[in-house]
Design a protein around this motif. Structure first.
Motif, PDB file in Angstrom:
ATOM      1  N   ASP A 119       3.066 -12.270 -49.309  1.00 13.22           N
ATOM      2  CA  ASP A 119       2.782 -10.846 -49.130  1.00 13.22           C
ATOM      3  C   ASP A 119       3.255 -10.048 -50.346  1.00 13.22           C
ATOM      4  OD1 ASP A 119       2.318  -8.332 -47.873  1.00 13.22           O
ATOM      5  OD2 ASP A 119       4.451  -8.225 -47.393  1.00 13.22           O
ATOM      6  N   TRP A 120       4.481 -10.310 -50.776  1.00  7.09           N
ATOM      7  CA  TRP A 120       5.002  -9.562 -51.926  1.00  7.09           C
ATOM      8  C   TRP A 120       4.385 -10.035 -53.234  1.00  7.09           C
ATOM      9  CZ3 TRP A 120       6.977  -5.157 -53.331  1.00  7.09           C
ATOM     10  CH2 TRP A 120       7.522  -4.338 -52.346  1.00  7.09           C
ATOM     11  N   ALA A 121       4.020 -11.298 -53.292  1.00  9.47           N
ATOM     12  CA  ALA A 121       3.317 -11.769 -54.498  1.00  9.47           C
ATOM     13  C   ALA A 121       2.006 -11.007 -54.649  1.00  9.47           C
ATOM     14  CB  ALA A 121       3.064 -13.272 -54.401  1.00  9.47           C
ATOM     15  N   MET A 122       1.340 -10.796 -53.515  1.00 11.03           N
ATOM     16  CA  MET A 122       0.080 -10.046 -53.536  1.00 11.03           C
ATOM     17  C   MET A 122       0.326  -8.591 -53.928  1.00 11.03           C
ATOM     18  SD  MET A 122      -3.057 -10.695 -53.080  1.00 11.03           S
ATOM     19  CE  MET A 122      -3.173 -12.112 -52.020  1.00 11.03           C
ATOM     20  N   ARG A 123       1.390  -8.017 -53.358  1.00 11.69           N
ATOM     21  CA  ARG A 123       1.706  -6.619 -53.685  1.00 11.69           C
ATOM     22  C   ARG A 123       2.056  -6.482 -55.172  1.00 11.69           C
ATOM     23  NH1 ARG A 123       5.408  -3.864 -48.994  1.00 11.69           N
ATOM     24  NH2 ARG A 123       4.739  -5.183 -47.289  1.00 11.69           N
ATOM     25  N   ALA A 124       2.832  -7.428 -55.673  1.00 12.43           N
ATOM     26  CA  ALA A 124       3.204  -7.383 -57.099  1.00 12.43           C
ATOM     27  C   ALA A 124       1.960  -7.495 -57.973  1.00 12.43           C
ATOM     28  CB  ALA A 124       4.180  -8.512 -57.415  1.00 12.43           C
ATOM     29  N   ALA A 125       1.023  -8.352 -57.549  1.00 11.48           N
ATOM     30  CA  ALA A 125      -0.217  -8.522 -58.325  1.00 11.48           C
ATOM     31  C   ALA A 125      -1.035  -7.234 -58.323  1.00 11.48           C
ATOM     32  CB  ALA A 125      -1.029  -9.675 -57.740  1.00 11.48           C
ATOM     33  N   VAL A 126      -1.117  -6.623 -57.145  1.00 10.19           N
ATOM     34  CA  VAL A 126      -1.891  -5.373 -57.046  1.00 10.19           C
ATOM     35  C   VAL A 126      -1.238  -4.272 -57.889  1.00 10.19           C
ATOM     36  CG1 VAL A 126      -2.587  -3.529 -55.454  1.00 10.19           C
ATOM     37  CG2 VAL A 126      -2.901  -5.918 -54.803  1.00 10.19           C
ATOM     38  N   LEU A 127       0.110  -4.200 -57.810  1.00  5.34           N
ATOM     39  CA  LEU A 127       0.816  -3.189 -58.605  1.00  5.34           C
ATOM     40  C   LEU A 127       0.590  -3.419 -60.093  1.00  5.34           C
ATOM     41  CD1 LEU A 127       4.244  -2.944 -56.734  1.00  5.34           C
ATOM     42  CD2 LEU A 127       2.585  -1.118 -57.038  1.00  5.34           C
ATOM     43  N   ALA A 128       0.670  -4.697 -60.500  1.00  8.81           N
ATOM     44  CA  ALA A 128       0.475  -5.015 -61.919  1.00  8.81           C
ATOM     45  C   ALA A 128      -0.944  -4.652 -62.354  1.00  8.81           C
ATOM     46  CB  ALA A 128       0.747  -6.491 -62.160  1.00  8.81           C
TER      47      ALA A 128
END
Lengths: 250, 363
Positions: B327-336
Motif C-alpha cells: 500500500d505504501w509502496a504504491m503511495r510512494a510511487a504515486v507521490l513520486a
C-alpha cells in the motif's frame, strides 16, 4: 501504383507523391501568394523592418530560388511562408490559407501536413539514428508510421545503407539527404530549403541540388530555396532577388 | 526519441533517477519505521497475554510516560475481583542508555502468572538479586550481550542474568523493588496488567475496575492494540507528512532542475520539432514522458534501495522493525510520479512556448 502517373519517374522507387499527377511543367495554380507582406521585429526598443512589402506568387510545382545578400529578409520570408512566424501586415495565402488570420496552433497544424523544411545546418536530432529522424516526421504528423512512404523517401534519397547511423557518423551530404528525406516523407505540398548547400562541398552540393531538382521534376514538388550560390540558384525554374526586405527582381 | 534523450546524458539521468529513488526510499523507510515500531510495540503488549491494562489518570498511550504511579495495593484489590486470574504491577522507566529504551520493573511471581513466564535462551534464569537484569534476544543481539555481562542502566551496574524470547512487553526487565527504589516510588507501579480467568469476562472485569478507578485509564488490551494507529499517536501523522513532504520536494526540485537544464540544452532540437509541425501538446507530452521514464526507473530503484536499506538497518539495529507494505509502496510511487510530473511541467511548458525561429537559431 498510380494510374494518373503521366511522367517517367527518375527514382528507383516511385512511392512518393502518389496523390499527384507527375508532370515536369508547373501548372498555373498559385500555391503561394503574398501581397505587400511586411514583417517588423522588435529588438530592444528598435523596430527592425525585415520585410517591407513583398509581393510573390508561386505556382504549384515551381522550383524557385531566392537570392540576396545577408539580412535582406530571405530567411524571414521563408519562415513566414512555413508558418514558423506570423506576418505583421499584408496578405499571405499558402495553399488557400490566410496566415495573417491563423493562430499559431493553426499554422503549426498546417506546417505539419503541408510544409517540409530543409536547413543549411541539416538540423537532425543528434540522439536519433537517420531512420528515427525520418520516422519522427511521420510520428509528429500523427498518422502513424507509413513504411511505404518511408521506403520511398529512403530509396529516393539513396540513404538505405545509412539508416542506422547517427548524424555524427554521416557526412554533410548524407546528413542533408536524410534531412531532405525527413522533409518529404510526409509528402508536403511545399518544400522550403534554407541554404541547403551552404554547409556542403561542391560534390555534395551538386548531389543535393540534383535531388531537389529531381523531386521537383518527378513529383512536381513545389520548392522554395534560399541560396547565396549562383550555381545553386541556376537549378531553379525562377530566381527571385531580394534586397532590404523587398523583391527587386524576378 | 524519449529513450535516446534519456541515454544521451547518462550522469544527469542517473542523478534524476537517484533523486526519485531517494524520495521513494525516504518515504518507505520513514513510514516503515514508524509503523514497524508501532506494530512491534503493540505486538509486545499483546504478547504479555494480559486482557486488561490499568494506568493512572491522564496516562499516555506510551506506557510509563508522563503519569504518576499508582499504589501497588490497588493491584491487590483488582486481583480480588471476580473472574480475575492474576494482576501484575509494572513500573516502567525510561532507560538511560540513550534512544527510546524503556526498562520495566516487574514482580516476577505475578508476572509469571499473567504472562506464563519467560522463555529463556540458553543458560540464565530469573532474578536472584536486586541488580539483576533480563533482556530479550533482540536487545542482546543489538548490544552484543551475554549472560553474566555487566550493564550500566539507570546509573547503576546491573548483572545480566537472563536472555529471553522477545515479544513480552519490554526489552529490558529489572526487579520491581529495584525500579521503585531507583525511581523513589516505593510500593508504586504505573501499569497493572490484568489477566481474566477467561477472555470472555474482559468486559465484566473492565466494568468493575472502572467502577473502582473511575479516573484511571482502563483499557482492554484489544482496545489498546487498536489505539496504536498513527491517528491516535500525537503528531505522528504530522511527522510522517513532514518527512514525506521533504522527500517529495527533493524529487520535485531535482526533476525540475534536470528537465529545465535539458530544455535549455535542447532548445535547438525543440525548434526542429516545431519546424516539423510538433504542437505544444506534442512537446509537452514528450518532455513529460521523458520525466515519467526517469521517475518509473527511479521508483523501481527506490523500492530496491528500500529493501537494501531495511536489511542494513535491521542488521545494524536489531531492535528496529521496518514494516514495508505494498500500500505504501504504491503511495510512494504515486507521490513520486506526481512530484515528477509537476516538476517537469514548467520546463515542458516553457519548451512548448519557445518561438520556433528563436529556437532554431539557438547556439
Amino acid at each position: 501504383m498510380n494510374s494518373t502517373q503521366t511522367h517517367v519517374v527518375e527514382f528507383p522507387v516511385s512511392g512518393l507523391r502518389t496523390g499527384y499527377p507527375h508532370s515536369a511543367a508547373a501548372t498555373m495554380e498559385p500555391i503561394i501568394q503574398t501581397e505587400n507582406l511586411r514583417k517588423i521585429y522588435r529588438v530592444g526598443k528598435v523596430d527592425v523592418h525585415a520585410l517591407r512589402g513583398v509581393d510573390l506568387t508561386v505556382q504549384t510545382g515551381e522550383f524557385i530560388a531566392i537570392v540576396g545578400p545577408s539580412g535582406c529578409g530571405k530567411s524571414t520570408l521563408l519562415h513566414i511562408l512555413g508558418g514558423l512566424t506570423g506576418p505583421t501586415t499584408g496578405k499571405v495565402l499558402v495553399d488557400g490559407n490566410d496566415f495573417l488570420n491563423m493562430s499559431d496552433a493553426d499554422r503549426t497544424r498546417f506546417r505539419r501536413h503541408k510544409i517540409g523544411f530543409v536547413f543549411q545546418r541539416f538540423n537532425l536530432l543528434p540522439t536519433l539514428s537517420a531512420r528515427d529522424n525520418i520516422a519522427l516526421a511521420q510520428d509528429i504528423q500523427g498518422n502513424g508510421f507509413n513504411p511505404h512512404r518511408f521506403d520511398a523517401a529512403v530509396e529516393t534519397l539513396g540513404i538505405r545503407e545509412k539508416l542506422n547511423a547517427r548524424p555524427y557518423a554521416l557526412s554533410g551530404g548524407e546528413q542533408q539527404r536524410v534531412a531532405i528525406a525527413r522533409a518529404v516523407v510526409c509528402e508536403p505540398k511545399i518544400l522550403l530549403a534554407d541554404e541547403p548547400t551552404g554547409n556542403l562541398d561542391t560534390e555534395n552540393s551538386q548531389l543535393v541540388l540534383n535531388m531537389l531538382r529531381a523531386l521537383n521534376r518527378s513529383f512536381r514538388q513545389t520548392i522554395l530555396m534560399i541560396t547565396h550560390n549562383p550555381e545553386a540558384a541556376a537549378v531553379a525554374d525562377r530566381i527571385v532577388r531580394m534586397r532590404d526586405g523587398r523583391i527587386i527582381l524576378e | 526519441m524519449i529513450l535516446a534523450n534519456v541515454l544521451h546524458r547518462p550522469v544527469r539521468t542517473a542523478i534524476a533517477i537517484l533523486a526519485v529513488a531517494i524520495e521513494v526510499t525516504m518515504v518507505l523507510i520513514v513510514v516503515g519505521l514508524t509503523s514497524g515500531m508501532r506494530n512491534e510495540t503493540a505486538k509486545r503488549v499483546e504478547g504479555i497475554g494480559a486482557d486488561i491494562l490499568v494506568q493512572p489518570p491522564g496516562a499516555s498511550m506510551f506506557l510509563g510516560l508522563g503519569s504518576a504511579p499508582m499504589p501497588v495495593k490497588t493491584g491487590d484489590v483488582i486481583a480480588g475481583f471476580d473472574h480475575v486470574l492474576a494482576v501484575t504491577p509494572v513500573l516502567i522507566q525510561p532507560g538511560s542508555t540513550g534512544g527510546f529504551n524503556l526498562v520495566w520493573g516487574i514482580d516476577m511471581p505475578s508476572w509469571d502468572r499473567v504472562t506464563g513466564g519467560f522463555v529463556y535462551h540458553g543458560i540464565g534464569g530469573p532474578f536472584t538479586g536486586p541488580y539483576d537484569l533480563i533482556v530479550d534476544d533482540w536487545n542482546a543481539k543489538a548490544n552484543h550481550l551475554k549472560v553474566g555481562d555487566t550493564v550500566n542502566l539507570l546509573n547503576h551496574d546491573f548483572r545480566l542474568v537472563g536472555i529471553v524470547e522477545h515479544g513480552k512487553g519490554a526489552r529490558m526487565f529489572i526487579p520491581l523493588q529495584t525500579a521503585q527504589d531507583l525511581a523513589a516510588s516505593e510500593n508504586h507501579a504505573n501499569v497493572f496488567w490484568v489477566k481474566c480467568t477467561d477472555p470472555g469476562y474482559t468486559d465484566d472485569v473492565l466494568k468493575s475496575i472502572r467502577a473502582l478507578l473511575p479516573n484511571n485509564q482502563v483499557l482492554s488490551v484489544r482496545e489498546y492494540y487498536t489505539m496504536m494507529t498513527s491517528n491516535n499517536i500525537p503528531a505522528l501523522n504530522a511527522f510522517i507528512a513532514a518527512l514525506v513532504g521533504v522527500a517529495v520536494a527533493i524529487g520535485f526540485l531535482v526533476i525540475l532542475l534536470t528537465m529545465y537544464t535539458t530544455i535549455t540544452e535542447r532548445t535547438r532540437e525543440i525548434g526542429i520539432l516545431k519546424s516539423l509541425g510538433a504542437s505544444k501538446g506534442y512537446i509537452i507530452r514528450a518532455i513529460l514522458r521523458e520525466a515519467g521514464l526517469l521517475c518509473v526507473v527511479g521508483i523501481a530503484a527506490g523500492c530496491l534501495d528500500t529493501l537494501i536499506a531495511r536489511k542494513i538497518l535491521i542488521a545494524s539495529f536489531p531492535t528496529l522493525s521496518v514494516d514495508l507494505t505494498a500500500d505504501w509502496a504504491m503511495r510512494a510511487a504515486v507521490l513520486a510520479l506526481l512530484g515528477t510530473l509537476i516538476g517537469a511541467f514548467y520546463p515542458a511548458l516553457r519548451a512548448a512556448q519557445l518561438d520556433p525561429v528563436d529556437a532554431l537559431s539557438y547556439e
